[in-house]
Design an enzyme around this catalytic site. Structure first.
Site, PDB file in Angstrom:
ATOM      1  N   CYS A 241      37.719  11.191 -57.958  1.00  0.00           N
ATOM      2  CA  CYS A 241      39.169  11.184 -57.749  1.00  0.00           C
ATOM      3  C   CYS A 241      39.477  10.946 -56.270  1.00  0.00           C
ATOM      4  O   CYS A 241      40.285  10.087 -55.925  1.00  0.00           O
ATOM      5  CB  CYS A 241      39.747  12.512 -58.213  1.00  0.00           C
ATOM      6  SG  CYS A 241      41.526  12.563 -58.088  1.00  0.00           S
ATOM      7  N   CYS A 354      41.654  20.021 -62.161  1.00  0.00           N
ATOM      8  CA  CYS A 354      43.108  20.046 -62.390  1.00  0.00           C
ATOM      9  C   CYS A 354      43.460  19.670 -63.820  1.00  0.00           C
ATOM     10  O   CYS A 354      44.383  20.216 -64.404  1.00  0.00           O
ATOM     11  CB  CYS A 354      43.810  19.142 -61.382  1.00  0.00           C
ATOM     12  SG  CYS A 354      43.404  17.391 -61.548  1.00  0.00           S
TER      13      CYS A 354
END
Ligand SMILES: Nc1ncnc2c1ncn2[C@@H]1O[C@H](COP(=O)(O)OP(=O)(O)OP(=O)(O)O)[C@@H](O)[C@H]1O
Length: 519
Positions: A241, A354
């Site tokens: 990410c 997340c």
């Protein structure tokens, strides 16, 4: 008085917007559309906004809505408010400004302002992103910094410090993931989190943009995470990410806004570039030369250090990054937040990935990849069956808990075999190794300089060297030799290659050759 006017503080203004419906039914050509709300909740707003050819100002705006009177009036008010406004002025508009433009809204109808502010922010972020293809401003602002704000205390303090330093800060939040099963409150990348971050940025007096990267995040982070699990590997989604999704998009936006730097709330430091070394002879097997530029250095707070998560960043990206928290400890960061009366001063740390927020890893794998329970055998190193498990994907090398095998000595996962769905277990002595094979290595400096390696996010760096002292560049395969044995290295995890506390390369931990499944 009509029922709808009960919602407002200034009935005349409210009635004016309800009647004039400024911008309704228009969809500016080539504009970016932001949608907020769902039919299920009763209100849906589609707001479309087109920027002028410079990409710095709103040229036209229009909207469609199936919604209550308060929302329709708010759409009209926003249309009037943003027409011909500079991009960064529009980025200062949140729910309170929308309500103000209507002369105020009652608490019961404030959701109308939130909904329209959400649609506006989505449209604005998409328009700004599309405009990233345009050339940057001719006269870029001299000290502008873009700050990545997640809505947590770390990035809020990073924004605070960046604003103190440059005085010209724009905040950006990425919407990365939407999953109805998730607990949006606990995730740093859900729609709720974006709304929270926007309100926080506005409260701090900063313009705020939202980038919708849900597709990129799904393709570039979640899909490889699922694939790696299916292949029996232990992935590092945060490395992907940071390296490929978040920062690329934010740096593009920084270009568009004329911001020379991007600040984040990561705990890491930047080691300035060394003078360029004279070109060495290309290394045998090295596919590409090394990139020169700055390197990552471990943060002052060893417990919070996030260089492992950032290790895959290219030096060219690093050259534009700022980590205002790199020399601070977490308690110092919280103290700064409290002193500035930021409402997030005591906000809890984000704990897990997340996109898992509120969901277990096994539920997530089952829901998104159909990786369900699949009974298999636990075997010892000799191949004798010693137990049973419910799927190899639930295990990682070095894991002790959850094996469910009673033995004289504690047993650990030595390896997993996705083809046979077997988990091989053994003693700590069998797990211990001093040799770690890695693939896809990228060395920014000569391999002879590597003296430590970090094999897991929360692990200490271990004294080590790279076998054969390879030259800087990319290498398909390398071997890391550790000074002391380690309790297993999980294939799929990142190996962070360090010279002291400076990251000079990275690679992915591979399966030992003898145990690699047939391709
Ligand atoms: N959704 C997001 N949008 C924009 N920036 C983000 C987002 N998520 C993370 N970041 C940036 O990456 C940094 C590190 O992210 P990480 O997930 O480790 O958050 P964290 O340590 O909990 O930080 P914070 O307290 O700011 O949430 C953040 O401080 C922020 O600058």
């Amino acid at each position: 008085m009509r029922a709808s006017t009960l919602a407002c503080v200034d009935p005349e203004l409210f009635e004016h917007h309800l009647a004039s419906a400024h911008g309704r039914g228009r969809a500016p050509e080539g504009g970016a559309t932001g949608v907020a709300g769902t039919r299920l909740c009763g209100d849906v707003v589609r707001l479309t906004l087109a920027l002028d050819p410079s990409g710095q100002r709103v040229a036209e705006v229009g909207w469609e809505a199936e919604a209550c009177g308060a929302t329709l009036a708010a759409c009209s008010a926003v249309s009037e408010l943003v027409a011909d406004a500079p991009l960064l002025d529009v980025a200062r508009i949140g729910a309170h400004q929308v309500a103000d433009a209507l002369g105020g809204l009652s608490a019961g109808k404030f959701h109308a302002a939130e909904l329209v502010a959400d649609a506006l922010a989505r449209a604005l972020g998409t328009a700004a992103r599309a405009a990233a293809a345009l050339p940057p401003p001719a006269a870029p602002p001299p000290h502008r910094t873009l700050v990545a704000m997640s809505g947590g205390v770390d990035s809020a303090v990073a924004a605070l410090l960046a604003a103190r330093e440059s005085g010209d800060v724009v905040a950006v939040t990425l919407e990365l993931w939407a999953d109805e099963q998730n607990d949006g409150e606990r995730s740093c990348c859900s729609a709720q989190a974006v709304r929270f971050a926007r309100a926080l940025a506005h409260r701090m007096g900063l313009p705020h943009l939202t980038l919708d990267l849900r597709e990129e995040f799904s393709a570039g982070v979640v899909t490889p995470f699922l694939d790696d699990h299916a292949a029996g590997l232990t992935p590092n989604p945060c490395v992907r990410c940071n390296g490929h999704v978040r920062l690329d998009a934010m740096l593009e936006l920084a270009d568009r806004l004329g911001a020379a730097t991007l600040a984040t709330g990561h705990y890491a430091r930047v080691e300035p570039a060394e003078p360029v070394e004279p070109a060495a002879a290309p290394a045998e097997h090295a596919a590409a030369p090394a990139e020169h530029g700055p390197l990552l250095r471990a943060a002052a707070d060893a417990w919070k250090d996030q260089t492992y998560m950032l290790a895959a960043l290219a030096p060219a990206s690093l050259a534009r990054l700022r980590f205002p928290l790199g020399d601070l400890t977490k308690p110092q960061v919280r103290a700064l937040a409290a002193e500035a009366e930021l409402p997030v001063a005591s906000k809890a740390e984000s704990q897990d990935l997340c996109f898992l927020a509120g969901t277990s890893r096994s539920e997530f794998l089952a829901r998104h990849a159909g990786i369900a329970q699949r009974p298999g055998e636990v075997v010892d190193a000799a191949g004798d069956v010693i137990g049973a498990h419910t799927g190899h994907h639930g295990f990682t090398v070095g894991q002790r808990r959850g094996l469910g095998v009673a033995a004289e000595e504690p047993l650990y996962v030595l390896r997993t075999d996705p083809a046979s769905n077997r988990v091989v277990a053994g003693t700590r002595a069998q797990l211990a190794t001093t040799s770690v094979p890695v693939r896809g290595a990228r060395l920014h400096r000569d391999g002879a300089r590597v003296d430590r390696v970090k094999l897991r996010y929360r692990a200490k760096p271990l004294p080590a060297r790279v076998v054969g002292a390879p030259a800087a560049g990319t290498h398909r395969r390398l071997e890391i030799a550790l000074e002391e044995p380690v309790d297993g290295a999980a294939p799929g995890q990142l190996a962070c290659l360090m010279d002291g506390d400076v990251v000079i390369g990275w690679a992915t931990i591979d399966r030992p050759a003898a145990t690699a499944p047939a391709q």
